[in-house]
Write a protein that holds these residues in place. Structure first.
Motif, mmCIF file in Angstrom:
data_model
loop_
_atom_site.group_PDB
_atom_site.id
_atom_site.type_symbol
_atom_site.label_atom_id
_atom_site.label_comp_id
_atom_site.label_asym_id
_atom_site.label_seq_id
_atom_site.Cartn_x
_atom_site.Cartn_y
_atom_site.Cartn_z
ATOM 1 N N ARG A 1 -26.646 -18.257 -44.528
ATOM 2 C CA ARG A 1 -25.480 -17.609 -43.947
ATOM 3 C C ARG A 1 -25.590 -16.111 -44.208
ATOM 4 O O ARG A 1 -26.059 -15.687 -45.262
ATOM 5 C CB ARG A 1 -24.190 -18.134 -44.575
ATOM 6 C CG ARG A 1 -22.919 -17.555 -43.981
ATOM 7 C CD ARG A 1 -21.675 -17.971 -44.763
ATOM 8 N NE ARG A 1 -21.572 -17.243 -46.012
ATOM 9 C CZ ARG A 1 -21.446 -17.821 -47.198
ATOM 10 N NH1 ARG A 1 -21.404 -19.128 -47.303
ATOM 11 N NH2 ARG A 1 -21.344 -17.083 -48.273
ATOM 12 N N GLN A 2 -25.157 -15.312 -43.244
ATOM 13 C CA GLN A 2 -25.146 -13.865 -43.410
ATOM 14 C C GLN A 2 -23.808 -13.320 -42.949
ATOM 15 O O GLN A 2 -23.453 -13.416 -41.779
ATOM 16 C CB GLN A 2 -26.283 -13.201 -42.621
ATOM 17 C CG GLN A 2 -26.381 -11.697 -42.864
ATOM 18 C CD GLN A 2 -27.559 -11.072 -42.132
ATOM 19 O OE1 GLN A 2 -27.915 -11.480 -41.026
ATOM 20 N NE2 GLN A 2 -28.193 -10.086 -42.750
ATOM 21 N N ASN A 3 -23.082 -12.735 -43.892
ATOM 22 C CA ASN A 3 -21.856 -12.028 -43.544
ATOM 23 C C ASN A 3 -22.216 -10.619 -43.087
ATOM 24 O O ASN A 3 -23.245 -10.076 -43.479
ATOM 25 C CB ASN A 3 -20.908 -11.996 -44.746
ATOM 26 C CG ASN A 3 -20.369 -13.365 -45.083
ATOM 27 O OD1 ASN A 3 -20.908 -14.077 -45.908
ATOM 28 N ND2 ASN A 3 -19.315 -13.761 -44.404
ATOM 29 N N SER A 4 -21.356 -10.035 -42.293
ATOM 30 C CA SER A 4 -21.633 -8.742 -41.697
ATOM 31 C C SER A 4 -21.968 -7.698 -42.759
ATOM 32 O O SER A 4 -21.235 -7.518 -43.728
ATOM 33 C CB SER A 4 -20.419 -8.281 -40.887
ATOM 34 O OG SER A 4 -20.664 -7.037 -40.298
ATOM 35 N N LEU B 1 -28.720 -12.318 -46.682
ATOM 36 C CA LEU B 1 -28.565 -13.739 -46.382
ATOM 37 C C LEU B 1 -28.328 -14.527 -47.663
ATOM 38 O O LEU B 1 -28.871 -14.192 -48.722
ATOM 39 C CB LEU B 1 -29.808 -14.284 -45.673
ATOM 40 C CG LEU B 1 -29.972 -13.901 -44.205
ATOM 41 C CD1 LEU B 1 -30.450 -12.480 -44.048
ATOM 42 C CD2 LEU B 1 -30.912 -14.870 -43.508
ATOM 43 N N VAL B 2 -27.533 -15.575 -47.531
ATOM 44 C CA VAL B 2 -27.228 -16.439 -48.658
ATOM 45 C C VAL B 2 -27.727 -17.848 -48.335
ATOM 46 O O VAL B 2 -27.420 -18.401 -47.271
ATOM 47 C CB VAL B 2 -25.710 -16.486 -48.943
ATOM 48 C CG1 VAL B 2 -25.398 -17.501 -50.030
ATOM 49 C CG2 VAL B 2 -25.223 -15.097 -49.347
ATOM 50 N N HIS B 3 -28.501 -18.413 -49.249
ATOM 51 C CA HIS B 3 -29.043 -19.749 -49.036
ATOM 52 C C HIS B 3 -27.942 -20.794 -49.090
ATOM 53 O O HIS B 3 -27.082 -20.771 -49.985
ATOM 54 C CB HIS B 3 -30.092 -20.045 -50.116
ATOM 55 C CG HIS B 3 -30.685 -21.407 -50.008
ATOM 56 N ND1 HIS B 3 -30.281 -22.453 -50.789
ATOM 57 C CD2 HIS B 3 -31.644 -21.899 -49.187
ATOM 58 C CE1 HIS B 3 -30.964 -23.536 -50.474
ATOM 59 N NE2 HIS B 3 -31.809 -23.217 -49.503
ATOM 60 N N LEU B 4 -27.964 -21.726 -48.122
ATOM 61 C CA LEU B 4 -26.972 -22.797 -48.075
ATOM 62 C C LEU B 4 -27.577 -24.136 -48.482
ATOM 63 O O LEU B 4 -27.083 -24.797 -49.386
ATOM 64 C CB LEU B 4 -26.388 -22.916 -46.657
ATOM 65 C CG LEU B 4 -25.617 -21.711 -46.136
ATOM 66 C CD1 LEU B 4 -25.191 -21.930 -44.700
ATOM 67 C CD2 LEU B 4 -24.402 -21.425 -47.022
ATOM 68 N N ILE B 5 -28.598 -24.548 -47.785
ATOM 69 C CA ILE B 5 -29.175 -25.882 -48.005
ATOM 70 C C ILE B 5 -30.669 -25.859 -47.686
ATOM 71 O O ILE B 5 -31.099 -25.175 -46.758
ATOM 72 C CB ILE B 5 -28.477 -26.937 -47.109
ATOM 73 C CG1 ILE B 5 -27.163 -27.407 -47.734
ATOM 74 C CG2 ILE B 5 -29.340 -28.138 -46.856
ATOM 75 C CD1 ILE B 5 -26.527 -28.579 -47.021
#
Lengths: 109, 115
Positions: free
Chosen positions: A36-39, A43-47
């Motif tokens: 996921r990447q917020n503006s 990036l943040v790892h999810l799964i």
């Protein structure tokens, strides 16, 4: 290098609804990851789901992997406004990780 | 644990100038990556280090881009000379092991604007 392709590219939903994104790829993989990447942020790892796994859960997230169809899906249940972000799938082959173009998800409060 | 640190956060330069970005990965992470993310696209791998050795630099434009990871910890990415199409966010990431088994941890990136 191989890249995943997400579908749909943009999704707008009401808070509380479920959001589903799909990713397809072309060659064999070791694993597939969703980020996921917020503006304006990294990036943040999810799964991470391995090639011998078919389904994985983490909180409100559910990922499926169909290696015969070379596709994966990410389901976010009971969406929240904070889930508004871009979501990327990334395929890993021989320790090389390649990202798709991403899905923009907007959750309307 | 402290996350991946990158600096500067923003940089504006004119074309043909040079620029350098710095990355400090999470302590103990052996693998370090530099990605280029153009607006509206997914990140594209530029270079991947395992400790201080290069694993993959096949998509690095070597005529103008260079990167090093001295002592297998911090890393710098340099562009010389910059072109307009280099305008992008440069993301650094690190992972404990190889990508086959370890998720990547990203910094917040450096947004480069070339005018």
């Amino acid at each position: 290098s191989q890249q995943g392709e997400e579908d749909p590219q943009a999704l707008s939903i009401q808070e509380g609804e479920n959001a589903t994104m799909n990713c397809s790829y072309k060659t064999s993989i070791n694993n597939l990851q969703w980020y996921r990447q917020n503006s304006g942020r990294g990036l943040v790892h999810l799964i991470l789901i391995r090639s011998n796994e078919r389904e994985k859960h983490s909180g409100r997230l559910r990922v499926t992997l169909d290696t015969s169809k070379k596709s994966s899906s990410l389901l976010i249940t009971a969406s929240r406004a904070a889930d508004t972000a871009s979501y990327f799938c990334a395929t890993v082959t021989n320790n090389r990780l390649a990202f798709g173009k991403g899905n923009q998800v907007v959750v309307i409060p | 644990e402290a996350g991946v640190a990158q600096s500067p956060r923003y940089k504006i330069i004119e074309k043909r100038q040079s620029v350098a970005f710095w990355c400090n990965p999470i302590s103990g992470h052996a693998t370090l990556y530099w990605y280029q993310q153009i607006l509206g696209q997914g990140p594209k791998l530029l270079i991947q280090f395992q400790n201080n050795g290069v694993v993959d630099d096949s998509q690095l434009p070597k005529d103008r881009f260079s990167a090093e990871r001295l002592k297998g910890v911090d890393s710098t990415l340099k562009i010389q000379p910059a072109k307009l199409e280099d305008s992008a966010v440069y993301l650094c990431a690190s992972s404990l092991g190889a990508a086959n088994n370890s998720p990547l941890h990203f910094g917040n990136g450096t947004r480069l604007t070339v005018t």
